[in-house]
Motif scaffolding. Structure first.
Motif, PDB file in Angstrom:
ATOM      1  N   ASP A  95      -4.440   9.442  -7.180  1.00  0.00           N
ATOM      2  CA  ASP A  95      -3.360   9.503  -6.363  1.00  0.00           C
ATOM      3  C   ASP A  95      -3.060   8.361  -5.459  1.00  0.00           C
ATOM      4  N   GLU A  96      -3.743   7.000  -5.871  1.00  0.00           N
ATOM      5  CA  GLU A  96      -3.602   5.745  -5.337  1.00  0.00           C
ATOM      6  C   GLU A  96      -3.817   4.849  -6.312  1.00  0.00           C
ATOM      7  N   ASN A 216      -5.668  -1.818  -2.737  1.00  0.00           N
ATOM      8  CA  ASN A 216      -5.755  -1.044  -1.668  1.00  0.00           C
ATOM      9  C   ASN A 216      -4.452  -1.396  -0.817  1.00  0.00           C
ATOM     10  N   SER A 219      -1.804   1.250  -1.442  1.00  0.00           N
ATOM     11  CA  SER A 219      -2.156   2.866  -1.403  1.00  0.00           C
ATOM     12  C   SER A 219      -1.029   3.334  -0.608  1.00  0.00           C
ATOM     13  N   PRO A 220      -0.285   4.720  -0.874  1.00  0.00           N
ATOM     14  CA  PRO A 220       0.477   5.443   0.015  1.00  0.00           C
ATOM     15  C   PRO A 220      -0.338   5.765   1.160  1.00  0.00           C
TER      16      PRO A 220
END
Length: 232
Positions: A95-96, A216, A219-220
């Motif tokens: 998810d990232e 990084n 990332s959300p």
């Protein structure tokens, strides 16, 4: 007791590197059981990889270019890409962008750890040779995994279908080329191999760290954390 010490020394670099890359996930660490599972998958794919490599070697021969880029790097990197794509790429835990790096490094180090143990058990190994293997092939596999995972992360979160396909191709092709070049240098038989392999490893580490930082940064959860800081 001696065998246990040898195996421990051979396993330690892979575990240490996996821990290092796992801790580099700044915003949402992956479930440890998932990372361990993927590492163990890397252990399990050693056998089919060896079988395929042996078949290709009998078919294509063992010339330095063919062996380095097709038999060795080609089979290993494409197998790792295939497995990661089918068991992790569409998983809810991916998810990232950095997750691609974590899982690609995990499967790469699972493979590299078994390879290192086999070398340590079946070939006379000194402390120096184990250290060299830790710095070169084991860390090499990890860095090839960084490249693969970085582009898998870009593919996962790209909005356009054409961009997704392009990044998926790069996720397979670039680590294959890096690995193939590494194997070609190491298998060249040149007395001056270190003059070529050291700059290559420095380059891979520099590129790897940059890719880690970029993943990084995308990332959300980074934005969520920033919003929470503002509210406080």
């Amino acid at each position: 007791m001696l065998l246990f010490s040898i195996i421990t020394a051979a396993v330690a670099p892979g575990i240490a590197l996996l821990t290092y890359f796992y801790l580099k996930d700044r915003y949402e660490a992956e479930p440890i059981h998932m990372v361990v599972r993927v590492f163990l998958v890397g252990v399990l794919i050693v056998l089919p990889i060896l079988v395929i490599q042996r078949g290709l070697e009998l078919w294509l021969g063992s010339g330095p270019v063919v062996f380095s880029f097709a038999v060795s790097a080609g089979v290993e990197e494409l197998m790792k890409w295939f497995v990661i794509y089918h068991i992790i790429y569409k998983h809810k835990e991916f998810d990232e962008p950095y997750d691609g790096i974590v899982y690609a490094v995990a499967i790469s180090l699972g493979f590299a750890t078994v390879e290192n143990v086999l070398y340590a058990v079946y070939q006379p190994m000194t402390v120096g040779s184990l250290l060299i293997r830790a710095m070169l092939p084991v860390s090499g596999h990890a860095l090839f995994g960084v490249t693969m995972g970085y582009y898998l992360g870009k593919a996962k979160f790209a909005s356009a279908a054409t961009a997704k396909r392009r990044f998926l191709v790069l996720a397979a092709l670039l680590p294959l080329l890096e690995h193939g070049l590494y194997d070609y240098i190491m298998g060249s038989g040149s007395t001056y191999w270190a003059l070529f392999i050291v700059p290559l490893m420095i380059y891979l580490w520099i590129r790897g760290v940059r890719r880690i930082n970029r993943a990084n940064a995308g990332s959300p959860f980074r934005l969520i954390g920033h919003e929470e800081e503002i509210k406080l």
